[in-house]
Design an enzyme around this catalytic site. Structure first.
Site, PDB file in Angstrom:
ATOM      1  N   THR A 144       0.823  -1.211   0.000  1.00 51.74           N
ATOM      2  CA  THR A 144       0.000   0.000   0.000  1.00 51.74           C
ATOM      3  C   THR A 144       0.859   1.264   0.000  1.00 51.74           C
ATOM      4  OG1 THR A 144      -1.630  -1.225   1.270  1.00 51.74           O
ATOM      5  CG2 THR A 144      -1.844   1.178   1.257  1.00 51.74           C
ATOM      6  N   GLU A 145       0.615   2.137  -0.968  1.00 52.89           N
ATOM      7  CA  GLU A 145       1.296   3.448  -1.041  1.00 52.89           C
ATOM      8  C   GLU A 145       2.817   3.305  -1.004  1.00 52.89           C
ATOM      9  OE1 GLU A 145      -0.525   5.919  -1.688  1.00 52.89           O
ATOM     10  OE2 GLU A 145      -2.519   5.556  -0.857  1.00 52.89           O
ATOM     11  N   LEU A 146       3.298   2.177  -1.522  1.00 54.74           N
ATOM     12  CA  LEU A 146       4.734   1.867  -1.519  1.00 54.74           C
ATOM     13  C   LEU A 146       5.361   1.955  -0.122  1.00 54.74           C
ATOM     14  CD1 LEU A 146       6.179   3.290  -4.872  1.00 54.74           C
ATOM     15  CD2 LEU A 146       5.147   1.072  -4.395  1.00 54.74           C
ATOM     16  N   TRP A 296       5.522   6.450  -0.603  1.00 55.46           N
ATOM     17  CA  TRP A 296       5.629   7.399  -1.712  1.00 55.46           C
ATOM     18  C   TRP A 296       4.765   8.637  -1.457  1.00 55.46           C
ATOM     19  CZ3 TRP A 296       3.079   5.124  -6.864  1.00 55.46           C
ATOM     20  CH2 TRP A 296       1.703   5.033  -6.706  1.00 55.46           C
TER      21      TRP A 296
END
Lengths: 403, 410
Positions: A144-146, A296
């Protein structure tokens, strides 16, 4: 020419309905079906359908073109319920054999931060769903979301993944270029693909920004920048909603991207690689360590977008305190609701950062304020708590101040 | 500058705001001649001169009615900054009985006082030297107009509230016509919020280019001790004039819902007004008297102690041009729940907003603040730091900008 690895994140959460204190114990429908359906229809029309059509054209025209997606499980379910033609469009892309699907959690969740057991369970759910919908087995993981750390890499390596994605940020890379395959700080050196955030964000964030000195960004200019790179792989990772949703079609984002792909592929040696292909084809360079969690998101590229304040931390703690009871309850709907609440977006809406990033958060939030987001979430969690502990009995949601 | 209320006599936001603004102007080095209807106290600042219009009127007993060009029909009603049905008379009687410094100028007919104040204003304007006239709220608009006529100097009127905020049906015609005259004659209209600017522009047809918004502010002060009333019980506070405008009935209805969930919750009501008795009746009708504490009007220091003690401050106003009390609560780190349309929510983000009539939502939010500690802490800390960035000096600088515009235009 440097090869290019394209990865698009595709996700929509189950947004909560307005839910107040007096709904606790009385109303067990938490999600705003009407709004979720309407938003999915809108995003499908503005982005998913035209953007998948664009990619299909490129795949048909160019054997050297390929692309990868990470589709969240909650979005795949919403496609089934609200937009079957979008699901079909992705299946048609999958059928070309040149589209890779990545592994992630079923609910685009923050489970890695709270519970390994739930994290594992959600990865399994997602794997089954991708297999069902696209007939493929994901081999490369993106969280999730890097969200990324050495611990995560070790966990994935132990479970046999071929590689993992992360953001190419300074705390991880130091002075190194993001444009190589690297090794994670794990016993086996799990291959690590890093987002080139400058060239990714030139498209995803800056493309239509009139105050940006490079505005307007033409495909020729972008191609010059790509041509000047000296690394071995350019990883362009971004939200799929960049096309038509974050950047409206009026900005020319579709024409820009298609023209750039055409232009790039006209160069000798130019080719697109999926994450699996890049990992297989390229040597893994330096070993990079991330002792702390990175992501990220926002300027900080840490967890502050979802766990930056006490509201967000309290909400995650209160939710995962129900994990065992929800599992033990034997109720499929309670478990489904629990999982939908683990989605990162709910926590993102509670961010109270007031400058810069805060404006981005507000743009994506269905709530009037972070406080409204927190209250609705906490009331829902209180109701869920009643459902999985003592059905039919009502007690205060928490202890009042000073009591 | 024409004011009506000034410390030590302050009954509401108008007095607090005028005093704050005067303080801010003095800080910027601006000389202020403050004209008040009645103020037998020293100015206490080298740049400030206070003119007591009552003294001027008494010293000059020549018949001057002829020179007063405004002709307005007097209405036989009792008026005050915050017009209510009985409060003025109550105040008047109370002042007479307790022998406080309310003098003849505050007669039983406030319209008379407003007109007499205006008459004297012309003479004061001829006598004093100044560049700009600044008049606060309808009570002083006529004075401002007279001073403008007498001196030829530009006039800015400062709208702290309109009659449409105070009364459901547009209220008293004398007041609203005075307001209309004031805002249409003035060279600039300063509104305390965008919400108020909208009201003035919609109701009185003032073009937006003649209007400026200068939000109210609040200055830092010494922290005070908290009231030590039932320390272990959650306390919900309502403070301000108890009038239709402030929505006291919504507070009571929400309180009834909250009391069902938290048996030891307390509600404090600080203030007085013509809706006090109906408010008490409503509390009794809900059967929640034991949760309520009515303190009556509190002096600022006592009110501060109550803000500091309260766990949440509630301002469910029907119409709220600004709502300074919300800033006062936040200054103490006390979370505030305010009406969505309140002017104050244009300057602070760390508050919860409600539609004033939605008592279910209001009760839910009171409960959330009382039950979820991280929420209450975040609202309190966030609100306190936002409020710490506000200052009356900044508001005064914006007024100076308006004065400069007016001087250039002359």
């Amino acid at each position: 020419m440097i090869p290019v690895c394209l990865y698009f994140q595709v996700h929509q959460p189950y947004r909560l309905r307005p839910y107040n204190y007096f709904d606790i114990g009385r109303e067990h429908r938490y999600f705003d079906d009407d709004k979720n359906r309407a938003l999915l229809r809108r995003v499908s029309d503005k982005c998913y359908l035209p953007a998948t059509a664009m990619l299909m054209r490129l795949l048909e025209r160019h054997p050297a073109f390929s692309v990868s997606f990470s589709l969240s499980g909650c979005l795949l379910q919403q496609f089934r319920d609200f937009a079957p033609e979008v699901r079909k469009a992705f299946q048609e892309l999958a059928a070309t054999g040149r589209v890779e699907f990545l592994a992630e959690t079923s609910h685009h969740s923050l489970a890695w931060l709270a519970s390994t057991a739930e994290f594992q369970a959600q990865i399994e759910l997602h794997r089954e769903r991708v297999r069902e919908d696209f007939g493929v087995e994901p081999r490369v993981f993106r969280n999730t979301e890097l969200i990324y750390s050495d611990d995560l890499a070790r966990y994935l390596e132990e479970r046999g993944y071929a590689g993992v994605l992360a953001d190419g940020v300074e705390p991880l890379l130091g002075p190194l270029s993001p444009d190589h395959v690297y090794s994670a700080a794990t016993p086996g050196g799990l291959p690590l693909l890093l987002r080139d955030y400058r060239l990714s964000d030139d498209i995803a964030f800056r493309f239509s920004n009139r105050t940006w000195k490079e505005h307007p960004l033409t495909s020729e200019k972008y191609d010059r920048w790509v041509g000047a790179l000296t690394g071995e792989i350019l990883s362009l990772f971004m939200d799929f909603e960049t096309f038509g949703e974050h950047q409206w079609k009026e900005t020319g984002i579709f024409q820009f991207f298609e023209a750039w792909v055409e232009l790039y592929l006209s160069r000798p040696g130019a080719r697109f690689l999926t994450p699996s292909q890049a990992i297989a084809a390229l040597p893994a360079r330096d070993r990079l360590s991330a002792p702390r969690l990175l992501s990220w998101a926002d300027e900080a590229r840490d967890l502050s977008a979802w766990q930056g304040n006490d509201l967000q931390r309290d909400a995650l703690r209160r939710l995962f305190a129900l994990e065992d009871r929800a599992k033990a309850s034997g109720s499929d709907t309670a478990m489904r609701d629990f999982r939908r609440l683990t989605t990162s977006d709910h926590f993102y809406y509670m961010a109270t950062k007031s400058y810069g990033d805060g404006e981005v958060h507000a743009y994506f939030s269905p709530f009037d304020s972070p406080y409204e987001a927190y209250m609705a979430f906490m009331h829902v969690v209180s109701d869920l708590e009643h459902r999985v502990t003592t059905p039919a009995r009502r007690s205060p949601a928490a202890r009042p101040l000073g009591a | 500058m024409f004011g009506w209320e000034y410390p030590p006599h302050v009954t509401g936001g108008l007095g607090v705001a005028s005093a704050g603004l005067v303080g801010g102007l003095l800080e910027t080095g601006t000389e202020v001649i403050l004209v008040l209807p009645c103020h037998p106290f020293a100015a206490g600042h080298p740049l400030l001169a206070i003119v007591d219009s009552g003294e001027v009127a008494a010293a000059d007993d020549r018949p001057h009615r002829k020179r007063f060009l405004l002709r307005l029909r007097r209405v036989p009603s009792l008026l005050r900054p915050y017009v209510t049905e009985t409060s003025y008379q109550e105040d008047f009687v109370a002042a007479r009985e307790t022998g406080t410094t309310f003098r003849s100028l505050y007669g039983p007919d406030l319209a008379t006082e407003v007109l007499r104040y205006a008459e004297v204003a012309g003479r004061i304007a001829r006598r004093e030297r100044f560049d700009v006239i600044h008049a606060h709220d309808w009570l002083t608009y006529l004075a401002g107009i007279e001073a403008r006529r007498a001196s030829g100097k530009p006039l800015a009127v400062h709208v702290h509230a309109t009659e449409f905020d105070r009364s459901p049906m547009g209220g008293n015609a004398f007041v609203s016509e005075t307001e209309r005259l004031g805002v249409s004659t003035a060279d600039r209209v300063i509104a305390v919020s965008r919400y108020t600017a909208d009201t003035v522009s919609e109701r009185y047809g003032v073009p937006r280019e003649r209007m400026r918004v200068v939000h109210n502010a609040i200055d830092a002060h010494e922290s005070v001790g908290a009231w030590e009333v039932s320390e272990h019980d959650p306390l919900v506070l309502f403070a301000g004039r108890i009038t239709w405008q402030k929505g006291p009935q919504f507070f009571v209805d929400a309180a009834a819902l909250v009391a069902r969930e938290i048996p030891n919750v307390r509600f404090a009501v600080a203030g007085s007004g013509d809706r006090l008795r109906p408010m008490m009746d409503r509390v009794a009708a809900h059967g929640i008297e034991r949760h309520f504490l009515f303190t009556g009007f509190l002096p600022p220091a006592e009110l501060d102690r109550l803000y500091a003690r309260a766990n949440v401050y509630v301002m469910p106003s029907v119409s709220e041009p600004f709502g300074l009390t919300a800033l006062e609560a936040l200054r103490h780190g006390t979370p505030a729940i305010v009406s969505r349309n309140a002017g104050v929510s244009e300057v602070v983000r760390n508050v919860l907003r409600v539609d004033f009539g939605d008592t279910n939502d209001l009760a839910s939010k009171i409960l959330s603040v009382l039950l979820f500690r991280p929420l209450s802490d975040a609202l309190g800390a966030g609100g306190r730091s936002e409020v710490a960035r506000l200052s009356w000096k900044d508001a005064a600088l914006k007024c100076l900008e308006v004065y400069r515009e007016l001087s250039v235009e002359r």
